[in-house]
Scaffold this motif. Structure first.
Motif, PDB file in Angstrom:
ATOM      1  N   GLY A 152       0.864  -1.457   0.384  1.00 21.63           N
ATOM      2  CA  GLY A 152       0.081  -0.035  -0.109  1.00 21.63           C
ATOM      3  C   GLY A 152       1.077   1.133   0.121  1.00 21.63           C
ATOM      4  O   GLY A 152       0.886   2.441   0.702  1.00 21.63           O
ATOM      5  N   GLY A 153       2.078   1.303  -0.301  1.00 21.21           N
ATOM      6  CA  GLY A 153       2.882   2.219  -0.206  1.00 21.21           C
ATOM      7  C   GLY A 153       4.316   2.782  -1.140  1.00 21.21           C
ATOM      8  O   GLY A 153       4.624   3.767  -0.909  1.00 21.21           O
ATOM      9  N   GLY A 154       4.695   1.070  -1.401  1.00 21.28           N
ATOM     10  CA  GLY A 154       5.658   1.491  -2.117  1.00 21.28           C
ATOM     11  C   GLY A 154       7.224   0.869  -2.035  1.00 21.28           C
ATOM     12  O   GLY A 154       7.256   0.461  -1.293  1.00 21.28           O
ATOM     13  N   VAL A 155       7.986   2.029  -1.933  1.00 19.38           N
ATOM     14  CA  VAL A 155       9.214   1.718  -2.046  1.00 19.38           C
ATOM     15  C   VAL A 155       9.845   2.813  -0.829  1.00 19.38           C
ATOM     16  O   VAL A 155       9.680   3.942  -1.127  1.00 19.38           O
ATOM     17  CB  VAL A 155      10.464   1.814  -3.027  1.00 19.38           C
ATOM     18  CG1 VAL A 155      11.688   0.920  -2.583  1.00 19.38           C
ATOM     19  CG2 VAL A 155      10.606   0.934  -3.891  1.00 19.38           C
ATOM     20  N   PRO A 156      10.077   2.933   0.998  1.00 15.93           N
ATOM     21  CA  PRO A 156       9.828   2.999   1.405  1.00 15.93           C
ATOM     22  C   PRO A 156      11.788   3.724   1.824  1.00 15.93           C
ATOM     23  O   PRO A 156      12.895   2.552   1.002  1.00 15.93           O
ATOM     24  CB  PRO A 156       9.398   2.796   2.935  1.00 15.93           C
ATOM     25  CG  PRO A 156       9.494   1.122   2.206  1.00 15.93           C
ATOM     26  CD  PRO A 156       9.807   1.209   1.254  1.00 15.93           C
ATOM     27  N   LEU A 157      12.228   4.242   2.413  1.00  4.14           N
ATOM     28  CA  LEU A 157      13.682   4.173   2.521  1.00  4.14           C
ATOM     29  C   LEU A 157      13.806   3.332   3.886  1.00  4.14           C
ATOM     30  O   LEU A 157      15.273   2.931   4.156  1.00  4.14           O
ATOM     31  CB  LEU A 157      14.061   5.710   2.800  1.00  4.14           C
ATOM     32  CG  LEU A 157      14.136   6.765   1.639  1.00  4.14           C
ATOM     33  CD1 LEU A 157      14.461   8.523   1.918  1.00  4.14           C
ATOM     34  CD2 LEU A 157      15.111   5.871   0.896  1.00  4.14           C
ATOM     35  N   GLY A 158      13.103   3.159   4.867  1.00  2.98           N
ATOM     36  CA  GLY A 158      13.539   1.974   6.104  1.00  2.98           C
ATOM     37  C   GLY A 158      12.237   1.734   6.339  1.00  2.98           C
ATOM     38  O   GLY A 158      10.683   2.083   5.931  1.00  2.98           O
ATOM     39  N   SER A 159      12.236   1.302   7.457  1.00  2.26           N
ATOM     40  CA  SER A 159      10.422   0.164   7.694  1.00  2.26           C
ATOM     41  C   SER A 159      10.743  -0.430   9.000  1.00  2.26           C
ATOM     42  O   SER A 159      11.365  -1.501   8.914  1.00  2.26           O
ATOM     43  CB  SER A 159       9.318  -0.373   6.681  1.00  2.26           C
ATOM     44  OG  SER A 159       8.269  -0.972   7.675  1.00  2.26           O
ATOM     45  N   GLY A 160      10.370  -0.136  10.585  1.00  2.00           N
ATOM     46  CA  GLY A 160      10.953  -0.937  11.269  1.00  2.00           C
ATOM     47  C   GLY A 160      10.125  -2.302  11.226  1.00  2.00           C
ATOM     48  O   GLY A 160      10.991  -3.407  11.939  1.00  2.00           O
ATOM     49  N   SER A 161       8.353  -2.117  11.098  1.00  2.00           N
ATOM     50  CA  SER A 161       8.270  -3.886  10.567  1.00  2.00           C
ATOM     51  C   SER A 161       9.101  -4.825   9.807  1.00  2.00           C
ATOM     52  O   SER A 161       9.598  -6.079  10.334  1.00  2.00           O
ATOM     53  CB  SER A 161       6.526  -3.702  11.003  1.00  2.00           C
ATOM     54  OG  SER A 161       6.124  -3.157   9.667  1.00  2.00           O
ATOM     55  N   CYS A 162       9.126  -4.084   8.490  1.00  3.24           N
ATOM     56  CA  CYS A 162       9.602  -4.556   7.907  1.00  3.24           C
ATOM     57  C   CYS A 162      11.730  -5.330   8.244  1.00  3.24           C
ATOM     58  O   CYS A 162      11.379  -6.623   7.973  1.00  3.24           O
ATOM     59  CB  CYS A 162       9.799  -4.019   6.071  1.00  3.24           C
ATOM     60  SG  CYS A 162       8.405  -4.003   5.776  1.00  3.24           S
ATOM     61  N   CYS A 163      11.548  -4.175   9.189  1.00  2.00           N
ATOM     62  CA  CYS A 163      12.969  -4.875   8.926  1.00  2.00           C
ATOM     63  C   CYS A 163      12.992  -6.013  10.648  1.00  2.00           C
ATOM     64  O   CYS A 163      13.803  -7.093  10.826  1.00  2.00           O
ATOM     65  CB  CYS A 163      13.633  -3.252  10.223  1.00  2.00           C
ATOM     66  SG  CYS A 163      14.535  -2.418   8.950  1.00  2.00           S
ATOM     67  N   CYS A 164      12.246  -5.841  11.504  1.00  2.00           N
ATOM     68  CA  CYS A 164      11.398  -7.142  12.696  1.00  2.00           C
ATOM     69  C   CYS A 164      11.942  -7.995  11.497  1.00  2.00           C
ATOM     70  O   CYS A 164      12.065  -9.779  12.124  1.00  2.00           O
ATOM     71  CB  CYS A 164      10.272  -6.569  13.321  1.00  2.00           C
ATOM     72  SG  CYS A 164      10.516  -5.345  14.225  1.00  2.00           S
TER      73      CYS A 164
END
Length: 218
Positions: free
Chosen positions: A203-215
């Motif tokens: 729902g957002g595309g390519v972010p520079l970072g993501s807390g839940s995705c890192c986890c």
């Protein structure tokens, strides 16, 4: 209607916070989409709305830029926790999200750390469309899946620089195995303590970072 907001970011993962404690919550999918437009709105990866809560300091509701709700967002949760800890003069706070109760603490250098909870490793907890081994999905590249309140699909690759995230991510986000769509990660393991990570966010595309995705990637 005037909606005061604060915009913050965590390593470039940007979000806006709207505090509606003691007030009605006017955010709808349409309003979230308008606010999230980087050309005609404010622009963000996620929108966090702070609401009243009986069993925590506050409840936090999250929205993607496309107007879809999400269950949790590590980066925006840290931003909300930072503001509420400054407000209350405390070094720890508990927030309620659709992921459940999340404990947030102040650590060295004014940083904020959140216990995001254990990942869901069973197929129904991701969720997936049917029962299967979440460690090896029947998708080209044999990615793994887990749930952090949001669904995640992780590919391990030899060279992350050659992955065309913009081309691959959208199709995998809507793969039939993921009835709620999914975040898509591409991970290059550098050693036992470091990875490189690129993300296509649901729902957002390519972010520079993501807390839940890192986890989920770790």
């Amino acid at each position: 209607m005037t909606l005061p907001f604060v915009k913050m970011h965590a390593h470039g993962d940007d979000f806006i916070i709207i505090d509606r404690r003691g007030q009605d919550n006017p955010i709808t999918p349409q309003i979230a989409r308008r606010l999230g437009d980087r050309h005609t709105g404010i622009g963000f990866n996620q929108l966090a709305v702070i609401l009243d809560c009986e069993d925590a300091a506050a409840r936090v509701q999250f929205w993607n830029t496309d107007g879809t709700p999400l269950q949790t967002c590590g980066s925006a949760t840290r931003g909300v926790a930072d503001r509420l800890m400054h407000e209350t003069g405390t070094h720890a706070i508990v927030l309620r999200t659709d992921r459940g109760l999340l404990t947030c603490v102040r650590v060295s250098g004014q940083r904020v750390s959140i216990d995001m909870g254990a990942p869901s490793l069973e197929w129904a907890g991701v969720p997936l469309a049917r029962a299967m081994d979440t460690r090896v999905l029947p998708i080209d590249g044999e990615p793994a899946a887990c749930g952090m309140g949001n669904p995640h699909c992780t590919f391990f690759v030899d060279d992350i620089a050659v992955v065309d995230v913009q081309a691959i991510g959208p199709a995998l986000e809507r793969h039939p195995l993921f009835p709620a769509r999914t975040n898509v990660h591409f991970v290059q393991v550098l050693d036992r303590n470091r990875i490189r990570l690129r993300i296509w966010e649901r729902g957002g595309g390519v972010p520079l970072g993501s807390g839940s995705c890192c986890c989920a990637a770790v």
